[in-house]
Design an enzyme around this catalytic site. Structure first.
Site, mmCIF file in Angstrom:
data_model
loop_
_atom_site.group_PDB
_atom_site.id
_atom_site.type_symbol
_atom_site.label_atom_id
_atom_site.label_comp_id
_atom_site.label_asym_id
_atom_site.label_seq_id
_atom_site.Cartn_x
_atom_site.Cartn_y
_atom_site.Cartn_z
ATOM 1 N N GLY A 17 8.646 10.876 9.100
ATOM 2 C CA GLY A 17 8.305 10.317 10.406
ATOM 3 C C GLY A 17 9.518 9.934 11.231
ATOM 4 O O GLY A 17 10.543 10.626 11.244
ATOM 5 N N ASP A 58 13.070 -0.415 -1.898
ATOM 6 C CA ASP A 58 11.792 -1.008 -1.479
ATOM 7 C C ASP A 58 12.153 -2.248 -0.668
ATOM 8 O O ASP A 58 12.684 -3.223 -1.215
ATOM 9 C CB ASP A 58 10.964 -1.373 -2.729
ATOM 10 C CG ASP A 58 9.616 -1.990 -2.361
ATOM 11 O OD1 ASP A 58 9.465 -2.482 -1.226
ATOM 12 O OD2 ASP A 58 8.722 -1.984 -3.225
ATOM 13 N N ARG A 144 -6.187 -3.048 15.503
ATOM 14 C CA ARG A 144 -4.797 -3.187 15.061
ATOM 15 C C ARG A 144 -4.444 -4.668 14.918
ATOM 16 O O ARG A 144 -3.339 -5.067 15.276
ATOM 17 C CB ARG A 144 -3.838 -2.529 16.075
ATOM 18 C CG ARG A 144 -3.895 -1.010 16.132
ATOM 19 C CD ARG A 144 -3.246 -0.375 14.901
ATOM 20 N NE ARG A 144 -3.333 1.071 14.943
ATOM 21 C CZ ARG A 144 -4.356 1.787 14.493
ATOM 22 N NH1 ARG A 144 -5.404 1.191 13.970
ATOM 23 N NH2 ARG A 144 -4.342 3.099 14.554
ATOM 24 N N TYR A 147 -1.617 -5.550 12.266
ATOM 25 C CA TYR A 147 -0.474 -4.719 12.660
ATOM 26 C C TYR A 147 0.167 -5.277 13.946
ATOM 27 O O TYR A 147 1.384 -5.483 14.000
ATOM 28 C CB TYR A 147 -0.937 -3.271 12.872
ATOM 29 C CG TYR A 147 0.167 -2.329 13.285
ATOM 30 C CD1 TYR A 147 1.127 -1.919 12.370
ATOM 31 C CD2 TYR A 147 0.253 -1.841 14.583
ATOM 32 C CE1 TYR A 147 2.141 -1.055 12.739
ATOM 33 C CE2 TYR A 147 1.268 -0.968 14.960
ATOM 34 C CZ TYR A 147 2.210 -0.571 14.037
ATOM 35 O OH TYR A 147 3.217 0.279 14.406
ATOM 36 N N ASP A 181 3.521 11.162 16.842
ATOM 37 C CA ASP A 181 2.946 12.124 15.895
ATOM 38 C C ASP A 181 3.792 12.154 14.614
ATOM 39 O O ASP A 181 4.858 12.760 14.575
ATOM 40 C CB ASP A 181 2.920 13.513 16.551
ATOM 41 C CG ASP A 181 2.013 14.469 15.802
ATOM 42 O OD1 ASP A 181 1.520 14.091 14.711
ATOM 43 O OD2 ASP A 181 1.799 15.585 16.304
ATOM 44 N N THR A 182 3.329 11.460 13.584
ATOM 45 C CA THR A 182 4.065 11.397 12.312
ATOM 46 C C THR A 182 3.086 11.658 11.162
ATOM 47 O O THR A 182 1.868 11.565 11.360
ATOM 48 C CB THR A 182 4.707 9.995 12.111
ATOM 49 O OG1 THR A 182 3.660 9.013 12.056
ATOM 50 C CG2 THR A 182 5.670 9.639 13.213
ATOM 51 N N ARG A 188 -3.896 8.926 8.931
ATOM 52 C CA ARG A 188 -4.881 7.961 9.459
ATOM 53 C C ARG A 188 -6.000 8.690 10.190
ATOM 54 O O ARG A 188 -7.162 8.321 10.082
ATOM 55 C CB ARG A 188 -4.197 6.946 10.389
ATOM 56 C CG ARG A 188 -3.344 5.926 9.670
ATOM 57 C CD ARG A 188 -3.075 4.706 10.528
ATOM 58 N NE ARG A 188 -2.329 4.978 11.728
ATOM 59 C CZ ARG A 188 -1.014 5.193 11.774
ATOM 60 N NH1 ARG A 188 -0.296 5.180 10.671
ATOM 61 N NH2 ARG A 188 -0.399 5.423 12.920
ATOM 62 N N ARG A 205 -6.133 8.599 24.837
ATOM 63 C CA ARG A 205 -5.455 7.325 25.142
ATOM 64 C C ARG A 205 -4.098 7.536 25.785
ATOM 65 O O ARG A 205 -3.532 6.645 26.398
ATOM 66 C CB ARG A 205 -5.235 6.548 23.832
ATOM 67 C CG ARG A 205 -6.336 5.608 23.536
ATOM 68 C CD ARG A 205 -6.205 4.814 22.273
ATOM 69 N NE ARG A 205 -4.904 4.659 21.662
ATOM 70 C CZ ARG A 205 -4.749 4.258 20.403
ATOM 71 N NH1 ARG A 205 -5.794 3.996 19.667
ATOM 72 N NH2 ARG A 205 -3.558 4.120 19.873
#
Ligand code: NAD
Length: 247
Positions: A17, A58, A144, A147, A181-182, A188, A205
């Site tokens: 991404g 991580d 969302r 998020y 766009d990833t 998802r 959208r």
């Protein structure tokens, strides 16, 4: 001459991404890139670029972050890109979703900045870029909740670090893309009951009629990582990049 010649850049979420596009763009502009991610398999694909060194990291693990910070002698740019999108309203968000999202999207940046900022301050020079989103304090976006909460916190963190350290040679900005766009966005969409309809809704959208590409966001990140952005008299902090939501 590359726009980032000689700069050492550490970034997270580099395996795919936006992070991957940025790692490649930074490298092509002459930076020495330390590309980190938890996904070692995908990270290895970046080994074809001689300017990119890969490290498994991580960003939710403090001891791993501190170990990496010890290993790296000099850092010019820290790009905190890792983040996760939880889909749903506040009623769909369980405690574990809340904690996971806030840990990965916000606490990781707090830990990364705390680990790397002292090295930057020792040089009186440093540049931090954080990944936020237009789904944040900028815009209310349906489904969302946690998020957007986490990405609004990233804006607050960014402005606070910028305000506290700008006079000591530290720049801190964040980018706030619209829909990009990833691979995870595609995942998802595929996870929706009707993926084709979900894709069309995403596209509707977008006032441009298309999603942004990771490479477009990478152009902005190259600019932010460079010395082209002057430390002027203006407000320091958030650069909102609402590709391609024009509002
Ligand atoms: P992505 O979801 O496709 O990839 C994320 C990467 O993060 C993966 O390589 C994954 O292995 C890595 N990762 C996950 N957990 C990690 C952890 N604990 N430690 C280290 N790495 C970890 O990425 P993307 O869609 O390009 O999103 C990157 C960033 O951009 C995120 O912060 C996201 O919220 C933000 N963003 C994305 C969009 C979009 O539409 N795609 C829009 C605005 C902001």
């Amino acid at each position: 001459m590359g726009r980032l010649d000689g700069k050492v850049i550490v970034l997270s979420a580099a395996a795919q991404g936006i992070g991957r596009a940025c790692a490649i763009a930074f490298c092509k502009e002459g930076a020495k890139v330390i590309a980190t991610d938890i996904n070692e398999e995908k990270l290895k694909e970046l080994q074809q670029y001689s300017g990119i060194q890969i490290k498994v990291l991580d960003v939710t693990k403090k001891e791993q972050i501190e170990k990496l910070a010890k290993e790296i002698e000099k850092i010019d740019v820290l790009f905190n890109c890792a983040g996760f999108v939880h889909h749903g309203t506040i009623l769909d968000c369980e405690d574990r979703d809340w904690d996971f999202t806030m840990n990965l999207n916000v606490r990781s940046m707090y830990m990364m900045i705390r680990a790397f900022l002292p090295k930057m301050l020792a040089e009186n020079s440093g540049n931090i870029i954080n990944m936020s989103s237009v789904a944040s304090s900028i815009k209310g976006v349906v489904n969302r909740c946690v998020y957007s909460t986490s990405k609004a916190a990233v804006i607050g963190l960014t402005k606070s670090v910028a305000a506290d350290f700008i006079e000591q040679g530290i720049k801190c900005n964040c980018v706030c893309p619209g829909t990009v766009d990833t691979p995870s966005l595609r995942d998802r969409i595929q996870a929706q009951p009707n993926p084709e309809q979900a894709l069309q809704e995403f596209l509707q959208r977008q006032r441009t009629g298309r999603m942004a590409t990771a490479e477009e966001v990478a152009h902005l990140c190259v600019y932010l990582a460079s010395d082209e952005e002057k430390r002027g008299e203006g407000e320091v902090g958030t650069l909102t990049h609402q590709l391609p939501l024009l509002e």
